[in-house]
Design an enzyme around this catalytic site. Structure first.
Site, PDB file in Angstrom:
ATOM      1  N   CYS A   2     -77.945  -8.227  67.460  1.00  0.00           N
ATOM      2  CA  CYS A   2     -77.175  -9.226  66.725  1.00  0.00           C
ATOM      3  C   CYS A   2     -78.146 -10.082  65.913  1.00  0.00           C
ATOM      4  O   CYS A   2     -79.348  -9.854  65.926  1.00  0.00           O
ATOM      5  CB  CYS A   2     -76.358 -10.095  67.698  1.00  0.00           C
ATOM      6  SG  CYS A   2     -77.374 -11.064  68.836  1.00  0.00           S
ATOM      7  N   GLN A   6     -80.400 -16.874  63.678  1.00  0.00           N
ATOM      8  CA  GLN A   6     -79.512 -17.905  63.135  1.00  0.00           C
ATOM      9  C   GLN A   6     -79.729 -19.243  63.837  1.00  0.00           C
ATOM     10  O   GLN A   6     -79.728 -20.292  63.196  1.00  0.00           O
ATOM     11  CB  GLN A   6     -78.049 -17.484  63.277  1.00  0.00           C
ATOM     12  CG  GLN A   6     -77.573 -16.488  62.241  1.00  0.00           C
ATOM     13  CD  GLN A   6     -76.069 -16.302  62.299  1.00  0.00           C
ATOM     14  OE1 GLN A   6     -75.478 -16.250  63.363  1.00  0.00           O
ATOM     15  NE2 GLN A   6     -75.449 -16.210  61.147  1.00  0.00           N
ATOM     16  N   ASP A  50     -61.853 -11.889  68.202  1.00  0.00           N
ATOM     17  CA  ASP A  50     -62.617 -13.120  68.395  1.00  0.00           C
ATOM     18  C   ASP A  50     -61.735 -14.077  69.199  1.00  0.00           C
ATOM     19  O   ASP A  50     -60.672 -14.493  68.728  1.00  0.00           O
ATOM     20  CB  ASP A  50     -62.997 -13.730  67.042  1.00  0.00           C
ATOM     21  CG  ASP A  50     -64.024 -14.843  67.158  1.00  0.00           C
ATOM     22  OD1 ASP A  50     -64.095 -15.495  68.216  1.00  0.00           O
ATOM     23  OD2 ASP A  50     -64.745 -15.079  66.162  1.00  0.00           O
ATOM     24  N   ARG A 101     -62.754 -17.076  70.396  1.00  0.00           N
ATOM     25  CA  ARG A 101     -63.306 -18.427  70.429  1.00  0.00           C
ATOM     26  C   ARG A 101     -62.304 -19.468  69.936  1.00  0.00           C
ATOM     27  O   ARG A 101     -61.505 -19.211  69.039  1.00  0.00           O
ATOM     28  CB  ARG A 101     -64.578 -18.488  69.577  1.00  0.00           C
ATOM     29  CG  ARG A 101     -65.744 -17.773  70.216  1.00  0.00           C
ATOM     30  CD  ARG A 101     -66.951 -17.731  69.323  1.00  0.00           C
ATOM     31  NE  ARG A 101     -66.727 -16.876  68.154  1.00  0.00           N
ATOM     32  CZ  ARG A 101     -67.633 -16.635  67.220  1.00  0.00           C
ATOM     33  NH1 ARG A 101     -68.832 -17.197  67.304  1.00  0.00           N
ATOM     34  NH2 ARG A 101     -67.361 -15.835  66.212  1.00  0.00           N
TER      35      ARG A 101
END
Length: 202
Positions: A68, A73, A128, A130
């Site tokens: 990833c 990041q 996703d 989240r």
């Protein structure tokens, strides 16, 4: 919901970059998890703080996984926020919200040919999972009602705006592509419209 504690922590990354963060904890966040805010640079003095909601990635953030782009990041975000003044919200939402073990199960499915989203679905999860309610609560407690957001994920801005946060600008992070993660990044572009300029895309 309120601020629980503040403590100063000196940071040093593997490449030698160092800065100081004020690590902030909170009472009574919506999901009951131990999320953190790292105040970097002149966070309190910034007219519009730069904010990155960064979801925890043990494999990338801690162990330097190349599958990833999370670790690079995180490193980039800390330096950019320290320069601009703002907050890194470290959110305990491993594996886009499915958890560490399930994320590793998804990796095994990816090794068998599925992309990251197809693997989630094969395990019975959403693309996703989240939720940024706690992030909005953290920003409110910090007095950051208007922010510039550091992200490539349009869902983060959309959720925070729906939760009452005034997102003035969205700034993309750099592209951290490698042979090991290029298909993962391409899937993020194809499935969830991440703003990643990926010259290696096929």
């Amino acid at each position: 919901m309120s601020i629980r504690s503040r403590v100063t922590v000196p940071l040093k990354f593997a490449d030698g970059y160092s800065t100081t963060a004020e690590v902030i904890t909170f009472h009574d966040l919506a999901d009951g998890k131990e999320h953190l805010a790292l105040a970097l640079g002149d966070a309190a003095g910034a007219e519009v703080p730069l904010v990155r909601p960064h979801s925890e990635c043990m494999t990338g953030d801690v162990f330097g996984s190349q599958r990833c782009d999370c670790g690079p990041q995180l490193r980039e975000a800390v330096e950019r926020i320290a320069q601009a003044g703002g907050y890194l919200l470290y959110l305990r939402q491993e594996g886009r919200g499915i958890g560490l073990y399930a994320k590793l199960d998804a990796y095994a499915l990816q090794d068998a040919g599925l992309d990251t989203y197809e693997a989630n679905r094969a395990l019975g999860h959403a693309d996703d999972e989240r939720d940024y309610t706690a992030a909005a609560q953290m920003l409110a407690a910090l007095g950051a009602t208007t922010v510039d957001l550091l992200t490539n994920n349009p869902d983060k801005a959309a959720q925070l705006r729906a939760l009452g946060v005034d997102v003035r600008n969205v700034r993309p992070t750099a592209v951290h592509a490698s042979d090991a993660n290029v298909h993962y990044l391409q899937a993020k572009i194809s499935h969830t419209a991440h703003t990643i300029d990926l010259p290696l895309a096929v």
